[in-house]
Scaffold this motif. Structure first.
Motif, PDB file in Angstrom:
ATOM      1  N   ALA A   1      68.755  25.816 -11.978  1.00 29.55           N
ATOM      2  CA  ALA A   1      70.460  26.319 -12.320  1.00 29.55           C
ATOM      3  C   ALA A   1      69.542  28.259 -13.006  1.00 29.55           C
ATOM      4  CB  ALA A   1      71.070  25.959 -13.592  1.00 29.55           C
ATOM      5  N   LEU A   2      69.069  27.914 -14.096  1.00 28.59           N
ATOM      6  CA  LEU A   2      68.483  29.374 -14.599  1.00 28.59           C
ATOM      7  C   LEU A   2      67.797  30.498 -13.783  1.00 28.59           C
ATOM      8  CD1 LEU A   2      67.497  27.938 -17.980  1.00 28.59           C
ATOM      9  CD2 LEU A   2      69.870  29.341 -17.409  1.00 28.59           C
ATOM     10  N   ARG A   3      67.131  29.996 -12.649  1.00 24.43           N
ATOM     11  CA  ARG A   3      65.962  30.489 -11.432  1.00 24.43           C
ATOM     12  C   ARG A   3      64.773  30.318 -12.491  1.00 24.43           C
ATOM     13  NH1 ARG A   3      70.152  35.117  -8.297  1.00 24.43           N
ATOM     14  NH2 ARG A   3      71.176  33.318  -7.728  1.00 24.43           N
ATOM     15  N   ARG A   4      64.502  29.922 -12.744  1.00 23.68           N
ATOM     16  CA  ARG A   4      63.484  29.543 -14.104  1.00 23.68           C
ATOM     17  C   ARG A   4      62.075  28.715 -13.027  1.00 23.68           C
ATOM     18  NH1 ARG A   4      63.274  31.123 -19.044  1.00 23.68           N
ATOM     19  NH2 ARG A   4      61.308  30.815 -19.077  1.00 23.68           N
ATOM     20  N   ALA A   5      63.235  28.404 -12.044  1.00 24.11           N
ATOM     21  CA  ALA A   5      61.890  27.292 -10.799  1.00 24.11           C
ATOM     22  C   ALA A   5      62.260  27.079  -9.683  1.00 24.11           C
ATOM     23  CB  ALA A   5      61.690  25.384 -11.992  1.00 24.11           C
ATOM     24  N   SER A   6      61.299  26.504  -8.461  1.00 20.77           N
ATOM     25  CA  SER A   6      62.258  26.316  -7.181  1.00 20.77           C
ATOM     26  C   SER A   6      61.756  24.947  -7.235  1.00 20.77           C
ATOM     27  CB  SER A   6      61.370  27.319  -6.416  1.00 20.77           C
ATOM     28  OG  SER A   6      60.227  26.772  -6.818  1.00 20.77           O
ATOM     29  N   LEU A   7      62.420  24.607  -6.202  1.00 17.90           N
ATOM     30  CA  LEU A   7      62.362  23.254  -5.539  1.00 17.90           C
ATOM     31  C   LEU A   7      60.992  22.701  -5.323  1.00 17.90           C
ATOM     32  CD1 LEU A   7      65.011  22.447  -3.134  1.00 17.90           C
ATOM     33  CD2 LEU A   7      64.710  21.883  -5.096  1.00 17.90           C
ATOM     34  N   THR A   8      59.567  23.640  -5.514  1.00 19.24           N
ATOM     35  CA  THR A   8      58.302  23.053  -5.538  1.00 19.24           C
ATOM     36  C   THR A   8      58.105  22.925  -6.452  1.00 19.24           C
ATOM     37  OG1 THR A   8      57.403  25.311  -4.448  1.00 19.24           O
ATOM     38  CG2 THR A   8      58.669  23.828  -3.535  1.00 19.24           C
TER      39      THR A   8
ATOM     40  N   ALA B   1      62.002   3.171 -20.982  1.00 20.11           N
ATOM     41  CA  ALA B   1      60.958   4.423 -21.517  1.00 20.11           C
ATOM     42  C   ALA B   1      60.728   5.103 -20.229  1.00 20.11           C
ATOM     43  CB  ALA B   1      59.480   4.157 -21.509  1.00 20.11           C
ATOM     44  N   ILE B   2      60.308   4.204 -18.830  1.00 15.94           N
ATOM     45  CA  ILE B   2      60.524   5.516 -17.748  1.00 15.94           C
ATOM     46  C   ILE B   2      61.342   5.376 -17.233  1.00 15.94           C
ATOM     47  CG2 ILE B   2      59.670   5.081 -14.931  1.00 15.94           C
ATOM     48  CD1 ILE B   2      57.581   4.798 -17.271  1.00 15.94           C
ATOM     49  N   PHE B   3      62.276   5.093 -17.240  1.00 14.62           N
ATOM     50  CA  PHE B   3      64.193   5.586 -17.145  1.00 14.62           C
ATOM     51  C   PHE B   3      64.488   7.107 -17.798  1.00 14.62           C
ATOM     52  CE2 PHE B   3      68.444   5.594 -18.279  1.00 14.62           C
ATOM     53  CZ  PHE B   3      69.602   5.734 -17.177  1.00 14.62           C
ATOM     54  N   LEU B   4      64.432   7.382 -19.049  1.00 12.59           N
ATOM     55  CA  LEU B   4      64.436   7.971 -19.878  1.00 12.59           C
ATOM     56  C   LEU B   4      63.633   8.920 -19.232  1.00 12.59           C
ATOM     57  CD1 LEU B   4      65.098   6.059 -23.437  1.00 12.59           C
ATOM     58  CD2 LEU B   4      66.353   7.515 -22.020  1.00 12.59           C
ATOM     59  N   ALA B   5      62.221   8.868 -19.076  1.00 18.00           N
ATOM     60  CA  ALA B   5      61.536  10.113 -19.075  1.00 18.00           C
ATOM     61  C   ALA B   5      61.839  10.894 -17.706  1.00 18.00           C
ATOM     62  CB  ALA B   5      59.869   9.117 -18.510  1.00 18.00           C
ATOM     63  N   THR B   6      62.208   9.925 -16.714  1.00 17.36           N
ATOM     64  CA  THR B   6      62.389  10.123 -15.459  1.00 17.36           C
ATOM     65  C   THR B   6      64.219  10.663 -15.606  1.00 17.36           C
ATOM     66  OG1 THR B   6      61.531   8.161 -14.203  1.00 17.36           O
ATOM     67  CG2 THR B   6      63.037  10.221 -13.260  1.00 17.36           C
ATOM     68  N   LEU B   7      64.518  10.201 -16.361  1.00 14.78           N
ATOM     69  CA  LEU B   7      65.845  10.944 -16.508  1.00 14.78           C
ATOM     70  C   LEU B   7      66.202  12.632 -17.211  1.00 14.78           C
ATOM     71  CD1 LEU B   7      69.686  11.007 -16.766  1.00 14.78           C
ATOM     72  CD2 LEU B   7      69.399   9.781 -18.515  1.00 14.78           C
ATOM     73  N   MET B   8      65.380  12.569 -18.312  1.00 15.88           N
ATOM     74  CA  MET B   8      64.674  14.001 -18.677  1.00 15.88           C
ATOM     75  C   MET B   8      64.321  15.063 -18.017  1.00 15.88           C
ATOM     76  SD  MET B   8      64.098  12.917 -22.793  1.00 15.88           S
ATOM     77  CE  MET B   8      62.682  11.336 -22.542  1.00 15.88           C
ATOM     78  N   ALA B   9      63.181  14.191 -17.716  1.00 17.97           N
ATOM     79  CA  ALA B   9      62.846  15.625 -16.102  1.00 17.97           C
ATOM     80  C   ALA B   9      63.537  15.493 -15.361  1.00 17.97           C
ATOM     81  CB  ALA B   9      61.412  14.996 -15.211  1.00 17.97           C
ATOM     82  N   ALA B  10      64.546  14.770 -14.756  1.00 23.61           N
ATOM     83  CA  ALA B  10      65.814  15.787 -13.863  1.00 23.61           C
ATOM     84  C   ALA B  10      66.229  16.523 -14.370  1.00 23.61           C
ATOM     85  CB  ALA B  10      66.352  14.497 -13.209  1.00 23.61           C
ATOM     86  N   LEU B  11      66.604  15.924 -15.157  1.00 22.08           N
ATOM     87  CA  LEU B  11      67.644  17.321 -15.793  1.00 22.08           C
ATOM     88  C   LEU B  11      67.441  18.657 -16.093  1.00 22.08           C
ATOM     89  CD1 LEU B  11      69.555  15.135 -18.491  1.00 22.08           C
ATOM     90  CD2 LEU B  11      70.287  15.300 -16.652  1.00 22.08           C
ATOM     91  N   VAL B  12      65.524  18.600 -17.388  1.00 17.56           N
ATOM     92  CA  VAL B  12      64.983  19.709 -17.564  1.00 17.56           C
ATOM     93  C   VAL B  12      65.233  20.831 -16.226  1.00 17.56           C
ATOM     94  CG1 VAL B  12      63.335  20.710 -18.248  1.00 17.56           C
ATOM     95  CG2 VAL B  12      64.574  19.061 -19.524  1.00 17.56           C
ATOM     96  N   GLY B  13      64.985  19.745 -15.128  1.00 17.89           N
ATOM     97  CA  GLY B  13      64.495  20.548 -13.582  1.00 17.89           C
ATOM     98  C   GLY B  13      66.363  21.403 -13.096  1.00 17.89           C
ATOM     99  N   LEU B  14      66.968  20.403 -13.470  1.00 14.69           N
ATOM    100  CA  LEU B  14      67.993  21.039 -12.352  1.00 14.69           C
ATOM    101  C   LEU B  14      67.717  21.952 -13.546  1.00 14.69           C
ATOM    102  CD1 LEU B  14      69.991  17.779 -12.012  1.00 14.69           C
ATOM    103  CD2 LEU B  14      69.428  18.913 -10.355  1.00 14.69           C
ATOM    104  N   ALA B  15      68.407  22.387 -14.800  1.00 20.49           N
ATOM    105  CA  ALA B  15      68.283  23.767 -15.533  1.00 20.49           C
ATOM    106  C   ALA B  15      67.319  24.550 -15.203  1.00 20.49           C
ATOM    107  CB  ALA B  15      68.023  22.880 -17.192  1.00 20.49           C
ATOM    108  N   LEU B  16      66.227  24.102 -14.984  1.00 25.11           N
ATOM    109  CA  LEU B  16      65.312  25.182 -14.144  1.00 25.11           C
ATOM    110  C   LEU B  16      65.650  25.961 -13.183  1.00 25.11           C
ATOM    111  CD1 LEU B  16      61.915  23.715 -15.619  1.00 25.11           C
ATOM    112  CD2 LEU B  16      63.108  25.797 -17.025  1.00 25.11           C
TER     113      LEU B  16
END
Length: 256
Positions: free
Chosen positions: A226-233, A209-224
């Motif tokens: 890439a789309l310039r919808r978010a920053s590193l902060t 559960a923790i691995f999947l949650a962390t993986l999904m959060a990382a993928l969504v963060g990277l996608a955002l």
């Protein structure tokens, strides 16, 4: 005369359809709960439409609780986007019914899932996991499972679930102290329900559960990024990822 008997697959499909129909009667209450709690910390719970002031909830404007997500008085959009909460709830309930959970364990996980969907949408809206909802999710899971343990005389899964809740919350608390910008105390409280739900299935489910949650959060963060919808902060709400990761782990890993 021949008698037609249903196969296990047909029976499970019927159970899934019945669960989907039950959701239709439950989602108005879930929508109201999301709207009621979608306020920043320190502000009073939302009870009226922010535009026209009409009362919301079971005793107020019922049309605001429909999947169309509009105030029945001024047509202002309220709560989660149209049909999103309904789709998430139906998918969650169907996913829990399909593996074959029955009776008290099924009731426990359906309660956990309903509150988990609410918490996910509240966290997305205001990046907040209200304490009373997080504690209700944990209690709503553990109490029916306690009854199941008493009836089945098999206490090991329930003890594991209780220990999993405490251990997961303790680890989350340590992360909140070490990384306050990434893990908040709302996540710590919700970790009780997450740890209990995963641990009842088995210790491996907690790691999954923790691995999947962390993986999904990382993928969504990277996608955002890439789309310039978010920053590193940019801070992402962890509630939706914790809920989804735990749900997938519970579904895919058979109980010990």
């Amino acid at each position: 005369m021949t008698v037609r008997t249903s196969t296990p697959h047909q029976s499970t499909t019927a159970d899934v359809l019945r669960a989907a129909l039950c959701v239709l009667t439950l989602t108005p209450l879930l929508r109201w709960t999301v709207m009621h709690h979608s306020v920043p910390a320190g502000e009073p719970w939302q009870r009226t439409c922010p535009r026209c002031g009409v009362s919301l909830g079971p005793r107020g404007n019922l049309r605001a609780l429909s999947p169309l997500a509009r105030c029945g008085n001024c047509r202002h959009r309220l709560g989660p986007p149209p049909w999103t909460l309904e789709a998430a709830t139906v998918a969650s309930f169907a996913a829990l019914v399909w593996p074959g959970l029955t009776r008290l364990p099924l009731a426990a996980y359906l309660c956990w899932a309903a509150i988990g969907v609410v918490l996910a949408f509240v966290d997305i809206a205001v990046q907040r996991l209200p304490a009373r909802l997080s504690y209700t999710a944990a209690a709503g899971l553990l109490l029916p499972l306690l009854g199941h343990a008493q009836l089945s005389h098999d206490w090991q899964p329930w003890i594991r679930a209780a220990l999993g809740a405490v251990i997961t919350a303790a680890v989350a608390a340590a992360c909140a102290l070490a990384m306050p910008g990434m893990v908040h105390w709302g996540d710590v409280r919700y970790a009780l329900a997450v740890g209990a739900a995963a641990a009842w299935v088995g210790w491996l489910a907690i790691y999954a559960a923790i691995f999947l949650a962390t993986l999904m959060a990382a993928l969504v963060g990277l996608a955002l990024l890439a789309l310039r919808r978010a920053s590193l902060t940019t801070q992402l709400p962890l509630g939706p990822f914790l809920y989804t990761g735990t749900l997938v782990a519970v579904i895919l890993l058979p109980p010990l």
